[in-house]
Motif scaffolding. Structure first.
Motif, PDB file in Angstrom:
ATOM      1  N   LEU A 206     -46.025  32.666 -44.236  1.00 19.98           N
ATOM      2  CA  LEU A 206     -46.425  33.382 -45.456  1.00 19.98           C
ATOM      3  C   LEU A 206     -47.298  32.457 -46.302  1.00 19.98           C
ATOM      4  O   LEU A 206     -46.810  31.406 -46.715  1.00 19.98           O
ATOM      5  N   PRO A 207     -48.563  32.803 -46.571  1.00 23.99           N
ATOM      6  CA  PRO A 207     -49.297  33.928 -45.999  1.00 23.99           C
ATOM      7  C   PRO A 207     -49.551  33.714 -44.501  1.00 23.99           C
ATOM      8  O   PRO A 207     -49.245  32.650 -43.985  1.00 23.99           O
TER       9      PRO A 207
ATOM     10  N   TYR B  36     -52.332  33.404 -42.864  1.00 24.61           N
ATOM     11  CA  TYR B  36     -53.400  32.430 -42.580  1.00 24.61           C
ATOM     12  C   TYR B  36     -52.990  31.086 -43.181  1.00 24.61           C
ATOM     13  O   TYR B  36     -52.081  31.016 -44.004  1.00 24.61           O
TER      14      TYR B  36
ATOM     15  N   ALA C 120     -51.299  25.759 -50.379  1.00 24.48           N
ATOM     16  CA  ALA C 120     -51.083  25.954 -51.816  1.00 24.48           C
ATOM     17  C   ALA C 120     -50.307  27.250 -52.069  1.00 24.48           C
ATOM     18  O   ALA C 120     -49.366  27.281 -52.862  1.00 24.48           O
TER      19      ALA C 120
ATOM     20  N   LEU D 273     -46.461  28.124 -53.568  1.00 34.40           N
ATOM     21  CA  LEU D 273     -46.202  29.057 -54.673  1.00 34.40           C
ATOM     22  C   LEU D 273     -45.007  29.957 -54.346  1.00 34.40           C
ATOM     23  O   LEU D 273     -44.087  30.101 -55.141  1.00 34.40           O
ATOM     24  N   TRP D 274     -45.057  30.567 -53.154  1.00 34.36           N
ATOM     25  CA  TRP D 274     -43.958  31.454 -52.735  1.00 34.36           C
ATOM     26  C   TRP D 274     -42.651  30.678 -52.641  1.00 34.36           C
ATOM     27  O   TRP D 274     -41.604  31.130 -53.095  1.00 34.36           O
TER      28      TRP D 274
ATOM     29  N   PHE E 229     -40.994  29.531 -56.051  1.00 35.30           N
ATOM     30  CA  PHE E 229     -40.510  30.644 -56.879  1.00 35.30           C
ATOM     31  C   PHE E 229     -39.204  31.191 -56.290  1.00 35.30           C
ATOM     32  O   PHE E 229     -38.200  31.340 -56.987  1.00 35.30           O
TER      33      PHE E 229
ATOM     34  N   TRP F 187     -35.945  29.116 -56.639  1.00 32.88           N
ATOM     35  CA  TRP F 187     -35.195  29.345 -57.885  1.00 32.88           C
ATOM     36  C   TRP F 187     -34.345  30.604 -57.772  1.00 32.88           C
ATOM     37  O   TRP F 187     -33.185  30.625 -58.174  1.00 32.88           O
TER      38      TRP F 187
ATOM     39  N   CYS G  53     -48.016  41.196 -47.602  1.00 33.38           N
ATOM     40  CA  CYS G  53     -47.723  39.879 -48.176  1.00 33.38           C
ATOM     41  C   CYS G  53     -49.002  39.084 -48.408  1.00 33.38           C
ATOM     42  O   CYS G  53     -49.115  38.363 -49.401  1.00 33.38           O
ATOM     43  N   ASP G  54     -49.967  39.210 -47.482  1.00 37.28           N
ATOM     44  CA  ASP G  54     -51.236  38.495 -47.668  1.00 37.28           C
ATOM     45  C   ASP G  54     -51.971  39.036 -48.889  1.00 37.28           C
ATOM     46  O   ASP G  54     -52.566  38.273 -49.658  1.00 37.28           O
TER      47      ASP G  54
ATOM     48  N   LEU H  70     -50.559  40.487 -51.487  1.00 36.66           N
ATOM     49  CA  LEU H  70     -49.810  40.013 -52.655  1.00 36.66           C
ATOM     50  C   LEU H  70     -50.201  38.571 -52.983  1.00 36.66           C
ATOM     51  O   LEU H  70     -50.382  38.210 -54.148  1.00 36.66           O
ATOM     52  N   THR H  71     -50.325  37.751 -51.911  1.00 34.22           N
ATOM     53  CA  THR H  71     -50.653  36.335 -52.101  1.00 34.22           C
ATOM     54  C   THR H  71     -51.981  36.160 -52.833  1.00 34.22           C
ATOM     55  O   THR H  71     -52.159  35.215 -53.593  1.00 34.22           O
ATOM     56  N   GLN H  72     -52.918  37.101 -52.589  1.00 33.02           N
ATOM     57  CA  GLN H  72     -54.246  36.970 -53.185  1.00 33.02           C
ATOM     58  C   GLN H  72     -54.360  37.662 -54.542  1.00 33.02           C
ATOM     59  O   GLN H  72     -55.386  37.557 -55.208  1.00 33.02           O
TER      60      GLN H  72
ATOM     61  N   VAL I  15     -49.724  38.349 -59.205  1.00 34.74           N
ATOM     62  CA  VAL I  15     -48.617  37.814 -58.398  1.00 34.74           C
ATOM     63  C   VAL I  15     -48.653  36.293 -58.427  1.00 34.74           C
ATOM     64  O   VAL I  15     -47.628  35.634 -58.611  1.00 34.74           O
ATOM     65  N   ARG I  16     -49.843  35.724 -58.286  1.00 40.08           N
ATOM     66  CA  ARG I  16     -49.966  34.257 -58.287  1.00 40.08           C
ATOM     67  C   ARG I  16     -49.515  33.676 -59.627  1.00 40.08           C
ATOM     68  O   ARG I  16     -48.903  32.624 -59.672  1.00 40.08           O
TER      69      ARG I  16
ATOM     70  N   ILE J 176     -47.298  34.981 -61.639  1.00 35.62           N
ATOM     71  CA  ILE J 176     -45.832  35.091 -61.719  1.00 35.62           C
ATOM     72  C   ILE J 176     -45.185  33.993 -60.859  1.00 35.62           C
ATOM     73  O   ILE J 176     -44.295  33.273 -61.321  1.00 35.62           O
ATOM     74  N   LEU J 177     -45.662  33.855 -59.611  1.00 35.31           N
ATOM     75  CA  LEU J 177     -45.093  32.831 -58.729  1.00 35.31           C
ATOM     76  C   LEU J 177     -45.302  31.440 -59.327  1.00 35.31           C
ATOM     77  O   LEU J 177     -44.417  30.588 -59.292  1.00 35.31           O
ATOM     78  N   GLY J 178     -46.500  31.238 -59.898  1.00 33.18           N
ATOM     79  CA  GLY J 178     -46.847  29.931 -60.453  1.00 33.18           C
ATOM     80  C   GLY J 178     -46.066  29.591 -61.711  1.00 33.18           C
ATOM     81  O   GLY J 178     -46.021  28.429 -62.122  1.00 33.18           O
TER      82      GLY J 178
ATOM     83  N   ALA K 139     -43.098  29.294 -61.982  1.00 39.71           N
ATOM     84  CA  ALA K 139     -41.976  28.402 -61.644  1.00 39.71           C
ATOM     85  C   ALA K 139     -42.362  26.941 -61.886  1.00 39.71           C
ATOM     86  O   ALA K 139     -41.492  26.114 -62.178  1.00 39.71           O
TER      87      ALA K 139
ATOM     88  N   GLY L 287     -55.931  26.103 -56.424  1.00 45.45           N
ATOM     89  CA  GLY L 287     -54.697  26.833 -56.123  1.00 45.45           C
ATOM     90  C   GLY L 287     -53.428  26.009 -56.088  1.00 45.45           C
ATOM     91  O   GLY L 287     -52.340  26.570 -55.984  1.00 45.45           O
ATOM     92  N   TYR L 288     -53.536  24.669 -56.148  1.00 48.13           N
ATOM     93  CA  TYR L 288     -52.332  23.836 -56.160  1.00 48.13           C
ATOM     94  C   TYR L 288     -51.811  23.700 -57.591  1.00 48.13           C
ATOM     95  O   TYR L 288     -52.537  23.922 -58.548  1.00 48.13           O
ATOM     96  N   SER L 289     -50.554  23.305 -57.714  1.00 50.53           N
ATOM     97  CA  SER L 289     -49.995  23.155 -59.054  1.00 50.53           C
ATOM     98  C   SER L 289     -50.511  21.882 -59.700  1.00 50.53           C
ATOM     99  O   SER L 289     -50.685  20.864 -59.028  1.00 50.53           O
TER     100      SER L 289
END
Lengths: 241, 259
Positions: free
Chosen positions: A69-70, A72, A76, A80-81, A84, A87, B27-28, B30-32, B36-37, B39-41, B43, B252-254
């Motif tokens: 996931l994803p 590909y 990064a 993220l997944w 999150f 937690w 899921c792909d 959602l990832t893009q 969503v990013r 919300i996930l970020g 954390a 895209g990294y934290s």
């Protein structure tokens, strides 16, 4: 619902168990697949504190897109997944543990009695022949269920969380003893991978057992809480279960 | 349930396969999705707050000479494709100067000799790459705190930005962009935060960031900016690079890499 044999619907799972079960399932699926995404960034395992690139403990993978996931390569986004849902896993697990301690679900339903433990051998033989407890005996988790669920709740999930925390450089500074528990950060990473593999193995056996012991009955019990058991002499009408 | 009993195994498998494929594609997507990013970020700042609260002044573990990695893997840029940098490297960085600018009372330039004259620290630490591997190395360098005292950091400064000589790709068809990194004052004043000019007892090699690399030991490898040319104290990094505080955060990294 026309049924040839009399059935009794019992209340199998509490609302807390049902909700946390499905949240947990979602978390583990996302964590496993995003974890494989992260693993693919460096698909090798080591033992000790450092990576001995010329002499890894194991070279595994990379894992295919359908497992990550994803799908590909994107470290990064995998992170993220992963962070999150980590937690969410911890919060969900804490809710389950607290509620189960208070309601005595853990001690009453999951902790095997001495008598139940004495029947492990017999239970294994019956499971191999796909014969599952019926009737009154099916009111309780059988001893193999108890041991499998306890292994997940008190061993595998805590282990995967603690080894996951060992991956954090800041937590390694806050608690220098943390990675040392496992013989170093790279050992902890390997144990993290093994614990996750253990959870995957549990998932496979769990789903197989759910299918073999009455898919719809099991599924319903984890959604509505109601589980049908045979009444009367306790013999199985297995074709209908 | 009668419906279920009519479903044969093949249909079920087909359904599961179709569902699986749909889930993967979903899921792909959602990832893009930017929401969503976000919300996930969300954390990440929680991780930062919790991890720092658990040990505000904690020191990263330090090791012995015997623990040094026989091979310390260089990552990212290993030889900047930059004419000015190559010219400076050709002269052993004798004319090279570190520029300290921004919210400081005394902006200044420092030669390697100037930096070596400032209070220093030597530490043997483990470098944890975001990819998952770890190496142990010995680093000697100027304490960043000494440099900030020397240049009189202003109270309005909240971040220290490191501008680097290397450039990395920014998307498929764009020219490379300059590498940069930033840390906040929690890490900037930390005892183990140094600008390393030596690695394993020798001048810092080009592959590891000569002449100067940041060591910020309680974060992942990508925060340890190599080829540091200038330091800028800022109140906000909104107007620098892509506005996220570092090359990797723009990609895209934290920004906080303690996890």
């Amino acid at each position: 619902m026309p049924q040839p044999s009399p059935k009794l619907l019992i209340r199998r799972h509490s609302a807390v168990t049902r909700v946390t079960h499905w949240v947990n399932a979602l978390c583990l699926a996302v964590l496993l697949m995003s974890g494989l995404q992260i693993f693919n960034a460096h698909p090798a395992l080591y033992w000790g504190n450092i990576s001995t690139f010329d002499n890894p403990l194991a070279l595994i993978g990379p894992f295919p897109g359908w497992a990550t996931l994803p799908s590909y390569q994107d470290l990064a986004s995998g992170r993220l997944w992963h962070f999150f849902f980590a937690w969410l896993l911890v919060i969900n697990g804490a809710v389950y543990l607290l509620a189960s301690l208070v309601s005595r679900h853990l001690s009453r339903d999951l902790l095997p009695t001495r008598a139940e433990l004495a029947h492990v051998g017999q239970a294994i033989r019956e499971h191999i022949r796909l014969r599952f407890p019926q009737g009154e005996e099916a009111r309780r988790y059988n001893v193999l269920q108890q041991l499998a669920y306890l292994a997940v709740i008190v061993v595998l999930v805590p282990l995967v969380i603690v080894t996951g925390l060992c991956m954090s450089p800041r937590l390694n500074a806050d608690f220098q003893w943390l990675p040392a528990l496992f013989g170093g950060r790279q050992s902890a990473r390997t144990v993290h991978f093994l614990a996750a593999s253990g959870l995957l193995a549990f998932f496979i056996v769990h789903v197989a057992m759910v299918l073999a012991s009455g898919f719809w009955n099991n599924l319903r019990s984890m959604i509505t809480g109601r589980y049908a058991i045979e009444t009367g002499d306790g013999h199985a009408d297995r074709a209908k279960s | 349930m009668p419906i279920a009993q009519n479903l044969n195994r093949r249909a079920l498998l087909k359904m599961a396969g179709g569902l699986g494929a749909a889930l993967l594609t979903g899921c792909d997507q959602l990832t893009q999705d930017q929401t969503v990013r976000r919300i996930l970020g969300a954390a990440n700042p929680v991780d930062q707050t919790v991890q720092r609260a658990l040990g505000p002044n904690a020191l990263a573990a330090e090791f012995d000479e015997a623990d040094l990695s026989p091979k310390f893997r260089p990552n990212g840029s290993t030889d900047p494709d930059n004419a000015a940098y190559q010219a400076a490297a050709g002269q052993g960085f004798s004319d090279w100067r570190l520029n300290v600018t921004g919210l400081v009372g005394r902006p200044a330039q420092f030669s390697l000799a100037d930096l070596r004259a400032l209070p220093s620290r030597t530490q043997i630490t483990r470098h944890d790459c975001v990819e998952g591997w770890s190496c142990i190395g010995k680093w000697s360098g100027t304490r960043l705190s000494a440099l900030l005292e020397k240049t009189d950091l202003k109270p309005t400064a909240r971040y220290i930005v490191f501008h680097c000589a290397d450039a990395l790709p920014s998307g498929d068809f764009s020219p490379p962009v300059p590498y940069y990194e930033s840390i906040d004052l929690n890490d900037a004043w930390h005892e183990q935060t140094i600008l390393a000019y030596e690695m394993n007892g020798q001048d810092l090699p080009v592959a590891h960031g000569a002449p100067l690399r940041l060591r910020v030991e309680r974060q992942l490898g990508y925060k340890h900016a190599k080829y540091v040319m200038a330091i800028e104290a800022v109140e906000s990094f909104a107007n620098i690079g892509g506005g996220n505080g570092s090359y990797w955060a723009d990609n895209g990294y934290s920004w906080y890499a303690g996890i």
